[in-house]
Design an enzyme around this catalytic site. Sequence first.
Site, PDB file in Angstrom:
ATOM      1  N   GLY A  21      -6.474   4.073   6.205  1.00 38.38           N
ATOM      2  CA  GLY A  21      -6.307   3.246   7.386  1.00 38.38           C
ATOM      3  C   GLY A  21      -7.361   2.167   7.414  1.00 38.38           C
ATOM      4  N   ASP A  77      -2.966  -0.589  11.264  1.00 35.65           N
ATOM      5  CA  ASP A  77      -3.144   0.737  10.663  1.00 35.65           C
ATOM      6  C   ASP A  77      -4.524   1.279  11.047  1.00 35.65           C
ATOM      7  OD1 ASP A  77      -2.535   3.011   9.237  1.00 35.65           O
ATOM      8  OD2 ASP A  77      -2.761   2.110   7.257  1.00 35.65           O
ATOM      9  N   ASN A 127       0.825  -1.204   0.000  1.00 38.65           N
ATOM     10  CA  ASN A 127       0.000   0.000   0.000  1.00 38.65           C
ATOM     11  C   ASN A 127       0.858   1.254   0.000  1.00 38.65           C
ATOM     12  OD1 ASN A 127      -1.785  -2.050   2.099  1.00 38.65           O
ATOM     13  ND2 ASN A 127      -2.724  -1.293   0.233  1.00 38.65           N
TER      14      ASN A 127
END
Length: 367
Positions: A294, A259, A207
């Site tokens: 997130g 995250d 990511n």
Amino acid sequence: MLNGNILTPDGWIHGALQFENGRITVLDGARVDPSTNDSCYILPGFIDLHVHGGGGADVMEGGRAIETIARTHARHGTTSLLATTMTAPRAELMAVVAELGDVTRCRTPGGSRVLGVHLEGPYINPGKLGAQPDAAVSAALDEVLKYLSIAPIRVVTLAPEIAGHMEIISEMAARGVRVQLGHSLATYDDAVAALKHGACGFTHLFNAMSPMHHRNPGLVGAAFAHAEFAEIIPDLLHVHPGAIRAALRAIPRLYVVTDSTSATGMPDGEYRLGSQQVTKCLGGVRLSDGTLAGSTLTMDDALRNLVSLGLPLADVSDRMSRHAADYLGLEDRGRLVRGAWADVVVFERDLTLAATYVEGEQIVEYA
């Protein structure tokens, strides 16, 4: 005293674990294959090195918000974590980091231990922000040293291709900071050079980083070819299960992070991620343009997700505790041994979280 199938660094035993004054004092039992009985699983508590929020609170709010975040994640088996910042203007970020330095000095009762700070930005590539605010800057040594002086910065994410960052990597690595590569458009060669300068990790693998192509391997290719450690978010939304499997084969000590955001543990709706508004819906968190921002993942759900992909529970446990502890150089967390902190999670046979203990304190026990 806890009894059941206990995962030790040497494998499973069936027996008893006892702790006193926050430390493990007794660990006895016989070697066992857990499939031969119906006792509970006793595992090391989870260590999450990438936490932005939880329970409606955001790390960038500082102070009391960290207490809410620590308590939220402890209820899901996280016994220690790194408070992770967002990219922000210097004055704002410096003030938040100073507050985080204060909260790391003692543990919130009922909450996870905050081991320190993960500075995710502002030293990232403005062309690969992901969900980070548009406040990226190049690193300057005096500024970096100021952050290190006001809080225990354990991890820093940066883009190695930015001019001057190789020297910054070397300086931080020499001071024991774990430098991770992420939010980056780095080439394979940029990444390899950064690893030679002391970088040692990769932030939320796949990511917000240059992807792998067979003629342009990028940051992902460098991780596959050279990494010992890397983060991954196994919410099965950020990364396809097939990509997770590939990373597991390539990176020996791939470890789990959430995250997680302020939306974690909360109903669908509008929340904050640093200076930005995000929306929780359908199990994910996104900016207004649809960018993943997130997650709402908790560590107990991460464990169940990885087991659902066919990983043995002992391997999953290592990726949720032991590897992260080793990455930070912690010998008394992330493993069940005499003398270690009594950070423990207990799971029923169906992988329902039954109890969490942080430094010997029972946080929650489910009926």
